[in-house]
Design a protein around this motif. Structure first.
Motif, short mmCIF file in Angstrom:
data_model
loop_
_atom_site.label_atom_id
_atom_site.label_comp_id
_atom_site.label_asym_id
_atom_site.label_seq_id
_atom_site.Cartn_x
_atom_site.Cartn_y
_atom_site.Cartn_z
N LYS A 181 -0.22 10.99 -2.47
CA LYS A 181 -0.55 10.28 -4.03
C LYS A 181 -1.53 11.20 -4.66
N ASP A 193 -0.81 -0.67 -4.79
CA ASP A 193 -1.83 -0.03 -5.17
C ASP A 193 -1.76 1.48 -6.00
N GLN A 194 -0.69 2.21 -5.83
CA GLN A 194 -0.45 3.32 -6.46
C GLN A 194 0.96 3.76 -6.23
N ASP A 239 0.89 -1.19 -0.16
CA ASP A 239 -0.05 -0.13 0.28
C ASP A 239 0.98 1.17 -0.12
N ASP A 240 0.97 2.00 -0.88
CA ASP A 240 1.62 3.29 -1.12
C ASP A 240 3.17 3.09 -1.33
N CYS A 299 -6.15 4.69 -2.68
CA CYS A 299 -6.05 2.97 -2.35
C CYS A 299 -7.20 2.19 -2.75
CA CA Z 1 -2.47 3.01 -1.20
#
Ligand code: CA
Length: 515
Positions: A344, A331-332, A35-36, A75
């Motif tokens: 983000k 996720d990004q 995540d991230d 997310c």
């Molecule tokens: Ca994320």
């Protein structure tokens, strides 16, 4: 004859031999998503700030895709897109709203197609996972230390454990206990390195006091850019809280007062440096904040890199490596001080780009690299293609297997469409949509009616907005035509453009067990 066939079939099923389409050689799929985690904090992507030897192994032994982009860099929407192969305006998750998990997802299709399916870790879609034979998920964002995880029928708090280790161990347990007569699909979704960036003590010690280089755009003054960057509130200088910076509250504070103190964004910080007490303000404070942020962020990344090493060791040690697809992604992307930012959301490169590394020795040649434009809508079609299951028409992506085989089709996309909705929302990031080609990016902040245009070849850091400058009219017209062509082709009819969707998606799991 027919009876004989039935007997043979029954024997095959009894003997545990897969008899569904694709046969016994269908690959297992281990999809590891953090995540991230920005690509530029991965060695294989040329990181200047850390080393990730285990994640890098995937690129060395398999493929690295250099231009994988999120279609909505946040997310929950990205997770919904990965499951459905659809943009936010089609799958109904433009912000942190609840995903309707009765929809068609890649997990359900793989399960129906004969795969044993599992989901371990951060789900964050508000509804319970469907299409998984086994799942164990964090509630909402989950926590780093002593994490609580829910299954369909139970819950367990892992006291004294760190979330990345718990997720890793549950993933290994899933593979150990899997039925041997089916290929498996396992989604391993880490919480790390998401805010509030809380490393375990071993990795924290590894990064304590380490000086992390500042990115070249750290002091970006946003000259030539529109209002959006000026108004946003995800700046290292101004928007990191005392909790983010791990400052210790005064011992006499408790309850709401303590929470309020921790959520405040400090203008000055008093620290002990070289045995002396110093109060930092202004530029030295901004530099100190960056170091604190990055030391913790990178330490949580390191726990993930260790986890990848453990999962690969399990696969290697159990004879599973050759025909298991192992993917590492996030996720990004994320701003690591780039443009002075964290977080983000924006369509700028650091946030738009997702890492994507894949090992599959049976099919992918070692050291394969592709610069073709790939998107998170492509992940689901890729899994289905690998499993020999037809890709439904509703999916808007395309299988990445040709890129992984280093054979880019002649008609592969040369532009991508992006849309971010969460405005008003966290960090005051303005809603926008845009198009990125192989050479340029055009962004439209629709609520502001303001545009940005970047030449990605001559201005890779996107510092100079060319929109409105003399001589750009023809280029702008071409890019606008492409933007609106994509928007229409993808069915974006501004479905959620002005809708205030509910934020926050903790639950169900029977509304988190009656809380
Ligand atoms: Ca994320």
């Amino acid at each position: 004859m027919r009876r004989m066939f039935r007997l043979i079939l029954a024997w095959l099923v009894f003997a545990g031999v897969p008899v569904v389409a694709g046969g016994a050689d269908r690959p297992n799929i281990v999809f590891i998503m953090t995540d991230d985690h920005a690509a530029h904090a991965i060695g294989a992507y040329g990181s200047h700030v850390n080393q990730t030897p285990n994640i890098d192994r995937l690129a060395r032994d398999g493929a690295l895709l250099a231009n994988v982009f999120a279609t909505n860099s946040i997310c929950t929407p990205s997770r919904a897109t990965i499951l459905t192969g659809q943009y936010s305006h089609i799958n109904g998750v433009p912000v942190f709203n609840r995903f309707d998990s009765s929809r068609m997802t890649v997990a359900r299709l793989l399960q129906q197609g004969g795969y044993y399916t599992g989901m371990i870790g951060k789900w964050h879609l508000g509804s319970d996972p469907i299409g998984f034979d086994r799942w164990e998920i964090l509630p909402g964002q989950g926590v780093y230390v002593d994490p609580l995880l829910y299954t369909a029928t139970g819950e367990h708090t892992y006291i004294g454990k760190y979330v990345t280790d718990v997720i890793t161990e549950l993933a290994i347990e899933f593979m150990e206990k899997r039925p041997r007569n089916k290929p498996f699909f396992l989604m391993v979704h880490h919480k790390a390195p998401h805010r509030p960036w809380e490393p375990d003590s071993t990795h924290a010690a590894h990064f304590a006091g380490r000086r992390i280089p500042e990115p070249v755009t750290f002091w970006d003054d946003y000259e030539t850019r529109t209002d959006a960057l000026h108004e946003n509130q995800q700046r290292v200088a101004a928007d990191l809280t005392r909790r983010d910076l791990k400052l210790e509250p005064p011992p006499d504070l408790a309850g709401a007062e303590r929470a309020s103190w921790l959520s405040t964004k400090p203008n000055s910080v008093t620290i002990v440096r070289d045995g002396r007490t110093v109060t930092l303000t202004g530029e030295p404070l901004v530099r100190w904040k960056y170091q604190r942020y990055m030391q913790d962020y990178l330490a949580t990344v390191q726990s993930v890199d260790d986890s990848v090493g453990r999962l690969l060791a399990f696969l290697d040690g159990n004879g599973l490596s050759k025909n298991t697809i192992v993917i590492y992604t996030s996720d990004q992307g994320f701003f690591l001080g780039d443009h002075g930012l964290f977080d983000k959301r924006f369509m700028y490169e650091e946030s738009l780009r997702m890492p994507f590394l894949v090992r599959w020795p049976a099919v992918i040649k070692r050291g394969t690299t592709s610069h073709a434009i790939a998107l998170n809508v492509d992940f689901a079609p890729t899994f289905l293609d690998a499993a020999g299951i037809p890709v439904p028409r509703e999916m808007q992506g395309r299988s990445l297997l040709p890129l992984l085989r280093a054979r880019t089709p002649a008609d592969w996309r040369t532009s991508m469409y992006y849309r971010y909705y969460h405005d008003p929302g966290d960090h005051n990031t303005r809603a926008h949509y845009g198009v990125r080609t192989l050479t340029h990016k055009l962004i439209y902040f629709w609520k502001k009616d303001q545009w940005e245009l970047f030449d990605l070849v001559n201005d890779r850091y996107e510092l100079h907005n060319l929109y409105g400058e003399p001589g750009q009219d023809k280029l702008i017209a071409t890019l606008k035509a492409e933007l609106y062509r994509l928007k229409e082709a993808l069915g974006d009819k501004d479905q959620f453009a002005n809708e205030q969707l509910p934020n926050g998606v903790d639950g169900p799991v029977a509304k988190l067990r009656g809380k």
